[in-house]
Design an enzyme around this catalytic site. Structure first.
Site, PDB file in Angstrom:
ATOM      1  CB  THR A 102      -1.004   0.093   1.159  1.00 17.70           C
ATOM      2  OG1 THR A 102      -1.934  -0.992   1.054  1.00 17.70           O
ATOM      3  CG2 THR A 102      -1.811   1.388   1.093  1.00 17.70           C
ATOM      4  CD1 TRP A 144      -1.446  -5.973   2.872  1.00 19.38           C
ATOM      5  CD2 TRP A 144      -1.036  -6.662   4.952  1.00 19.38           C
ATOM      6  NE1 TRP A 144      -2.245  -5.262   3.727  1.00 19.38           N
ATOM      7  CE2 TRP A 144      -2.015  -5.664   5.006  1.00 19.38           C
ATOM      8  CE3 TRP A 144      -0.618  -7.255   6.145  1.00 19.38           C
ATOM      9  CZ2 TRP A 144      -2.588  -5.226   6.198  1.00 19.38           C
ATOM     10  CZ3 TRP A 144      -1.179  -6.826   7.337  1.00 19.38           C
ATOM     11  CH2 TRP A 144      -2.153  -5.825   7.348  1.00 19.38           C
ATOM     12  CG  ASN A 190      -4.757  -7.528   4.417  1.00 16.27           C
ATOM     13  OD1 ASN A 190      -5.481  -7.396   5.401  1.00 16.27           O
ATOM     14  ND2 ASN A 190      -4.720  -6.655   3.432  1.00 16.27           N
ATOM     15  CD  GLU A 191      -8.106  -5.587   2.545  1.00 19.95           C
ATOM     16  OE1 GLU A 191      -7.667  -5.168   1.473  1.00 19.95           O
ATOM     17  OE2 GLU A 191      -8.419  -4.846   3.499  1.00 19.95           O
ATOM     18  CD  GLU A 266      -6.964  -2.853   6.630  1.00 17.79           C
ATOM     19  OE1 GLU A 266      -6.280  -3.891   6.539  1.00 17.79           O
ATOM     20  OE2 GLU A 266      -7.048  -1.995   5.733  1.00 17.79           O
ATOM     21  NE  ARG A 388     -11.915   1.025   1.017  1.00 18.36           N
ATOM     22  CZ  ARG A 388     -10.703   1.064   1.584  1.00 18.36           C
ATOM     23  NH1 ARG A 388     -10.468   0.421   2.704  1.00 18.36           N
ATOM     24  NH2 ARG A 388      -9.729   1.733   1.046  1.00 18.36           N
TER      25      ARG A 388
END
Ligand code: NAG
Ligand code: NAG
Ligand code: NAG
Ligand code: NAG
Ligand code: NAG
Ligand code: NAG
Length: 675
Positions: A102, A144, A190-191, A266, A388
Site C-alpha cells: 500500500t 500481506w 490479508n484481503e 481493519e 468505505r
C-alpha cells in the site's frame, strides 16, 4: 419504517435481547422523553476484545522510526501509554513479505529459503515499544505478501501449505526468541482468498509446537469464511475470530451463527480530520450495536509515510516529518480514548446497547466487578463518512435522553464525564474534555445531547488527557541531503527517509572492501515476491519531497549482476504504492553490458536517449542526474555522458534509486539537492 427503527430491529435479530423500550417508544407510543436503560440483570452481552491500530499493510510507520527523541517517544506515548492518549489495547502489525503492500514494502524475516533474521524493519521495535508502555497490549501479526520462494514460482502461497505455515510460525517463534514478544493472534493472508487446508495446518502446527495460546483470525476480507465454517467443523475449530474489513458496522447471519468472536479487523482508513474522527466515533460504537463486533482496528496506526503516497494521513494521528520533528495529534486519538481509557479487553458489553431515537448510538461495558463505562455518540451523516463502504442516509438531531441504571449499577451515585464535540460551524472542536461528574439521583440522569458529540460516562477515575509541549514547527524535507550510509550499528535495517516501493534496500557491510565502500545500502530482493498488489518489475526506493521540480541526484552505484544487471538514479518520480508499476519520472540507468539509457518511466519503455557508457558489474561508478525546467543532463564518474535532453514531463516528484530487475545492487554517497 424509519431508519432508527429498522436498525433497532436488525439489532434485535442479531442479539436476541435488545432495548425493547426504545422500540416501543419510537414505534408504538409517541413518547416525548426518550429513556434508555442500562441493565445487567439478565446477563451480559459479548466479551469486549479491545480497540487497536494497524502498523503496516504497508510501511505506514516507515518515517516514525527516524524521528529524533523526544518526539518519537511522545508519538508512541500518544498511541500506547495507558491513561494518556489513544491508550490502544491492540497493536496489529504486518508480517513483512518483501512486497508492496500500500505505502511501501516491508522486509521479510526470510528473504530467501535459507535465510532467517528477526531484526529487519521496524515492526519488532514498534511491538517492543508498545509493550513497554502497556504490558497487556494484544499483539497480532498478519501477512500481506510473501517472499518469492514461498510460492515456488507461482504468485500464490497455498500450494505448499507446510512451507507457508513454517514461514509464519517461524515469525511467531522469532518474536518470542529474539524480542520476548508473545504474539496473541495471527491472520491468514490479508484481503485475499483463504484456503481451509492451510488454516487447519496452521492450527495443527501452532498446537504441535506449543503455541496453543496463539489464536487464528480469518480471513481478513469479507465475512465469506463464516459460511465455510458453518459446514466444516474442523475449519470452525481452527479459527477463533472471524475478522472482516470495512464491514460498514454490519455483519451477516452466517457469521453470527458460528458463535465465534466477530471483529472489524481493519477499519477506518479515512483522512484524519474531524470527519475522520466522526467516522471513527460512529463505527467504534456501531460496530457492536449493529454488527456485534467486539474489536475494531484502525488502518492505520499512525500516518508515518510520505503524504503523496496512497491514503495520505489516514492514520489515528500524523507523524510524517522526522526531519522537522513535527507531528499532529489528530481527533481520532481522543475519540479512541473515550473507549480505551475506560475499558479493557475482557470487559463485557451490556445487552442494553442501541440507537438513540433521534440518531446516534450508545454502548455500555462492565468489568463484571461493578465498574460501568457508557459511550454515547451522536455523529451526523455528513460529519462521519468513512472512506468505505458507502454510508446510507440517516438523520441525527439534538435530543434529551434519560438513562437509567438497573441491576448491579442501580446503586451507583456518581459517574465521571468525558466529552468531545466536533463543531463544524465554529471550527472550535472540543476533544476529550473532563466535565464535572454527574451525581445520580435514583440511578438515572438526563443528557441534553447535541449533534456530533461523544460522551463517556464511567465509574473509572483514572482517565487523563495527556499532553506534551508543542512539537517543532512543520518544515519541508531539507533541500540538500547527503547520506553516506556509514552507520556502524544501525538501529534499523533501512536508511532514514528512503521509502522502498518495490524491493528492499538495507544497510550492508562489506568487510572485504578495501576502501570507501565498506558501508553501503543494498537492494536484496532477488526474486519477484508473492505479491499483494502489482509490484514493479524493477526495484525502487523513493526519498525527498514530491513537490520538487529541479534537482540534482547523485549516487555511487555498484551493479552486482554481470551482463544483464542495471541500476538507476531518478528524479521527479510521481507514484508509489500500488501504482508504482506505472510511475513516471526521469530515470538515468546504467547497465552491466556497457550501455546507458534515460527514460520517462520506471518500466524503461519511454526512452529519451541511450548510448554507450562503459559501465560494468563489480565496479563502483558515480551517477549524477541534473534536472532543470524542461531539460536534463547526466554525468558518469564526474564526466558528462548525455546533455540537455528535452523533457515532456512530469513536472515534479521524489528522487529515487533502484535496479533494472529483482537483483542485488549497492548504493553509496547518495546526495540530492533540490532548488
Ligand atoms: C494488566 O492487566 C492486569 C490484569 O488485568 C492488571 O492488573 C494490570 O493493571 C494491567 N496493567 C496495565 C499497565 O494496564
Ligand atoms: C472499578 O475498578 C477499579 C479499578 O480500576 C476498582 O478499584 C474498583 O473496585 C472497581 N469497582 C467499582 C465499583 O468502582
Ligand atoms: C432525514 O430528514 C429529512 C428531512 O426531514 C427527510 O426528508 C429524510 O427522508 C430523512 N432521511 C432519513 C434517512 O430518514
Ligand atoms: C431538552 O430539555 C431542555 C430543558 O431541560 C429544553 O430546554 C430543550 O429544549 C430540550 N431539548 C430538546 C432537543 O428537546
Ligand atoms: C565486497 O568487496 C570485495 C572487494 O572489493 C568485492 O570483491 C566483493 O564483490 C564485494 N562484495 C559485495 C557483495 O559487494
Ligand atoms: C525550475 O527551473 C526552471 C528553469 O530554470 C524554472 O523556470 C523554474 O521556476 C524552476 N522551478 C522551481 C520550483 O524553482
Amino acid at each position: 419504517m424509519n431508519m432508527a427503527v429498522k436498525e433497532n430491529i436488525s439489532v434485535f435479530k442479531f442479539q436476541g435481547i435488545v432495548n425493547v423500550f426504545v422500540i416501543f417508544c419510537s414505534y408504538v407510543f409517541a413518547c416525548r422523553a426518550q429513556s434508555y436503560i442500562f441493565d445487567d440483570e439478565k446477563g451480559l452481552g459479548r466479551e469486549f476484545d479491545g480497540i487497536g491500530g494497524l502498523s503496516g499493510g504497508g510501511a505506514t510507520s516507515r518515517l516514525l522510526v527516524n524521528y529524533p527523541e523526544p518526539y518519537r517517544s511522545q508519538v508512541l506515548d500518544y498511541l500506547f501509554k495507558p491513561n494518556f492518549g489513544a491508550s490502544l489495547h491492540i497493536l496489529k502489525v504486518e508480517i513483512g513479505g518483501d512486497a508492496q503492500t500500500t505505502d511501501g514494502t516491508e522486509p521479510s524475516h526470510m528473504h530467501y529459503e535459507d535465510d532467517e533474521n528477526y531484526f529487519r524493519g521496524y515492526e519488532w521495535w514498534l511491538m517492543r515499544e508498545a509493550k513497554k508502555r502497556n504490558p497487556n497490549i494484544t499483539l497480532i501479526g498478519l501477512p500481506w505478501a510473501f517472499p518469492g520462494w514461498i510460492g515456488r514460482g507461482k504468485n500464490w502461497p497455498y500450494d505448499y501449505p507446510d512451507i507457508t505455515v513454517y514461514y509464519v510460525v517461524s515469525w511467531i517463534a522469532g518474536a518470542k526468541q529474539y524480542h520476548d514478544l508473545d504474539i496473541d493472534y495471527v491472520g491468514i493472508w490479508n484481503e485475499r482468498s483463504f484456503d481451509s487446508k492451510y488454516i487447519k495446518v496452521l492450527r495443527q502446527t501452532l498446537d504441535r509446537v506449543g503455541l496453543t495460546s496463539v489464536r487464528i483470525i480469518a480471513a481478513d476480507g469479507d465475512w465469506g469464511i463464516s459460511k465455510a465454517m458453518t459446514v466444516d467443523p474442523y475449519l470452525s475449530n481452527a479459527v477463533q475470530v472471524i475478522g472482516a474489513h470495512y464491514p460498514g458496522t454490519y455483519t451477516v447471519a452466517d457469521a453470527v451463527k458460528t458463535g465465534k468472536k466477530l471483529w472489524s479487523s481493519e477499519d477506518y482508513s479515512t483522512f484524519n480530520d474531524d470527519i475522520g474522527g466522526g467516522c471513527w466515533a460512529r463505527i467504534l460504537n456501531q460496530n457492536y450495536v449493529n454488527g456485534l463486533m467486539t474489536s475494531t482496528i484502525s488502518w492505520n496506526l499512525v500516518a508515518s509515510y510520505y503524504e503523496d503516497l496512497p491514503f495520505g494521513k489516514d492514520g489515528l494521528m500524523t507523524a510524517q516529518e522526522p526531519w522537522s520533528g513535527n507531528y499532529l495529534v489528530e481527533s481520532p486519538i481522543w475519540i479512541t480514548a473515550h473507549t480505551t481509557q475506560f475499558t479493557q479487553p475482557g470487559w463485557s458489553y451490556l445487552q442494553t446497547v442501541g440507537h438513540l431515537k433521534h440518531g446516534g448510538s450508545y454502548v455500555a461495558l462492565t468489568d463484571g466487578l461493578g465498574n460501568l463505562t457508557i459511550v454515547i455518540e451522536t455523529m451526523t451523516h455528513d460529519h462521519s463518512v468513512c472512506i468505505r463502504p458507502p454510508l446510507p442516509g440517516f438523520n441525527v438531531s439534538a435530543q434529551n435522553a434519560t438513562f437509567s441504571l438497573k441491576g448491579s449499577f442501580s446503586t451507583l451515585t456518581v459517574l465521571q464525564v468525558w466529552y468531545s464535540k466536533f463543531d463544524f460551524k465554529t471550527r472550535k472542536p472540543t476533544y476529550f474534555k473532563q466535565l464535572s461528574p454527574i451525581k445520580l439521583s435514583d440511578g438515572s440522569f438526563t443528557l441534553n445531547l447535541n449533534v456530533d458529540e461523544v460522551y463517556t460516562l464511567t465509574t473509572i477515575t483514572t482517565g487523563k488527557k495527556g499532553s506534551y509541549p508543542k512539537p517543532p514547527d512543520s518544515k519541508p524535507f531539507p533541500k540538500k541531503y547527503l547520506e553516506d550510509f556509514n552507520v556502524r550499528n544501525p538501529s534499523f535495517t533501512e536508511a532514514p527517509y528512503f521509502a522502498d516501493q518495490t524491493g528492499v534496500f538495507e544497510y550492508f557491510i562489506n568487510m572485504s572492501d578495501p576502501g570507501d565502500h565498506v558501508f553501503t545500502l543494498r537492494q536484496v530482493v532477488t526474486q519477484r515476491p508473492v505479491t499483494w498488489v502489482a509490484d514493479a518489475d524493477q526495484t525502487i526506493s523513493v526519498i525527498g519531497d514530491h513537490s520538487w521540480q529541479n534537482m540534482t541526484v547523485s549516487c555511487d552505484i555498484y551493479i552486482e549482476t554481470a551482463n544483464k544487471g542495471g541500476v538507476f538514479v531518478a528524479g521527479r518520480v510521481t507514484k508509489g504504492g500500488g501504482e508504482v508499476r506505472n510511475t513516471k519520472g526521469i530515470f538515468f540507468w546504467v547497465f552491466a553490458d556497457g550501455t546507458y539509457k534515460v527514460t520517462n518511466d520506471l518500466r524503461g519503455e519511454i526512452v529519451l536517449t541511450e548510448g554507450l557508457s562503459g559501465t560494468r558489474a563489480g565496479v563502483w561508478h558515480t551517477l549524477t542526474l541534473r534536472i532543470e525546467g524542461t531539460f536534463a543532463s547526466g554525468m558518469l564518474n564526474g564526466y558528462p555522458l548525455w546533455m540537455n535532453v528535452m523533457l515532456l514531463g512530469p513536472s515534479n516528484g521524489w528522487a529515487a534509486i533502484g535496479t533494472r530487475a529483482f537483483e542485488p545492487a549497492q548504493y553509496d554517497n547518495f546526495y540530492v539537492e533540490a532548488n
